[in-house]
Design an enzyme around this catalytic site. Structure first.
Site, PDB file in Angstrom:
ATOM      1  N   LYS A 155       0.842  -1.193   0.000  1.00 29.11           N
ATOM      2  CA  LYS A 155       0.000   0.000   0.000  1.00 29.11           C
ATOM      3  C   LYS A 155       0.881   1.249   0.000  1.00 29.11           C
ATOM      4  CE  LYS A 155      -3.997   1.996   2.357  1.00 29.11           C
ATOM      5  NZ  LYS A 155      -4.952   1.854   3.479  1.00 29.11           N
ATOM      6  N   HIS A 261      -9.149  -9.292   6.395  1.00 30.72           N
ATOM      7  CA  HIS A 261      -8.325  -8.199   6.919  1.00 30.72           C
ATOM      8  C   HIS A 261      -8.292  -8.213   8.446  1.00 30.72           C
ATOM      9  CE1 HIS A 261      -6.046  -4.577   6.078  1.00 30.72           C
ATOM     10  NE2 HIS A 261      -6.683  -3.961   7.060  1.00 30.72           N
ATOM     11  N   TYR A 296      -3.760   0.057  17.858  1.00 32.41           N
ATOM     12  CA  TYR A 296      -3.739  -1.301  18.416  1.00 32.41           C
ATOM     13  C   TYR A 296      -3.547  -1.347  19.926  1.00 32.41           C
ATOM     14  CZ  TYR A 296      -3.819  -2.690  13.591  1.00 32.41           C
ATOM     15  OH  TYR A 296      -4.195  -2.850  12.278  1.00 32.41           O
TER      16      TYR A 296
END
Length: 316
Positions: A155, A261, A296
């Site tokens: 990406k 994902h 996260y």
């Protein structure tokens, strides 16, 4: 539309970005009854984007993608300065925590999968790959000796290196042997070509038939390239592993809005819970900004075992 493709490729945009831009430009033209974008100008852009916000029922990211496509059309294809877009109503972006599976849930789902789809899913979780990154892996990107996977043009067009789970070494070795056997059969039939990125096909024409550049997860069919006439074998479709994952999620009886994902989110969260440094996780995931990775710790804190005050009441 051909001009759009030429402009996208001239700026080395990904194939997915090119497809998305073509889609939104086509929608834009049809929205305005096939009028030429030069005639429409800024008012036409504002009307279309506001329509997506009010009646299109799209997300903020979808609206942003549509706007970027139109800005690209005017700036890079038509070479028209549309200036400031007054009256533009953009959808407010909502910040949501990603869905994360527990370690037991991941194990249960992966146990329901089989074949090549299972190997793909194990890589998504064990290496933190995006689905597209997994599909576009080449033979040369798998380093069994060093235990590494090299992600090329991920990406944002960035390269990175991530972990190769030791548990997958034998399965990956078998997959590499299958690819080598399939490639040998293709060569015998006058095929054996794969698409190469950027200008490599012109610089190294023989690389397209080399084993090193073959996809780790090749497609079952061979397609003829309309430009060169070569019989190309692309990578497998993403829909295969996505469908298999959804079926495994249902069979496991896990009532979460999870997708392939989600395995990447779970990879990062479980590493963090095991004490891995956040900077290391950022490098493994290929995030440009540490702020992206910092979501996260919030996920890890959300799933950490905490005693509810209700559980402290003895007379409940």
């Amino acid at each position: 539309m051909d001009q759009v493709s030429v402009a996208c490729r001239g700026r080395h945009l990904s194939r997915r970005t090119e497809q998305a831009y073509r889609f939104w430009i086509r929608k834009y033209i049809h929205f305005h009854s096939l009028q030429h974008p030069r005639v429409l100008g800024p008012p036409g852009v504002v009307a279309f984007i506001n329509h997506l916000a009010s009646l299109g029922m799209v997300s903020a990211s979808t609206q942003s993608q549509a706007l970027n496509a139109l800005l690209f059309l005017y700036r890079d294809v038509l070479e028209v300065d549309i200036g400031r877009l007054s009256g533009l109503r953009q959808i407010q972006r909502r910040h949501r925590l990603p869905v994360v599976l527990s370690v037991d849930e991941v194990a249960t789902i992966l146990a329901q999968m089989e074949g090549v789809s299972a190997l793909m899913a194990h890589l998504l979780y064990g290496s933190g790959l995006r689905v597209t990154e997994c599909m576009t892996l080449r033979v040369k990107d798998v380093d069994l000796g060093a235990g590494l996977i090299h992600v090329r043009a991920g990406k944002g067009g960035k390269d990175r290196t991530t972990l190769l789970p030791r548990q997958l070494e034998r399965l990956l070795q078998r997959q590499l042997l299958r690819v080598a056997g399939l490639h040998k059969q293709d060569l015998a039939r006058g095929a054996g070509f794969v698409p190469l990125p950027n200008a490599l096909e012109r610089k190294f024409p023989s690389a397209s038939q080399s084993l090193a550049w073959q996809f780790l997860f090749p497609s079952r069919v061979i397609r003829t390239c309309p430009h060169t006439g070569r019989r190309l074998r692309w990578h497998a479709s993403e829909s295969g592993v996505q469908t298999a994952f959804k079926a495994a999620l249902h069979q496991a009886g896990i009532a979460k809005h999870a997708s392939c994902h989600t395995l990447r989110h779970s990879f990062a969260t479980h590493l963090l819970a095991a004490g891995t440094d956040i900077r290391t996780i950022q490098l493994l995931l290929g995030h440009r900004d540490l702020k992206t990775t910092m979501i996260y710790p919030h996920v890890e804190q959300a799933i950490r075992t905490t005693v509810s005050p209700l559980d402290r009441l003895h007379n409940c």
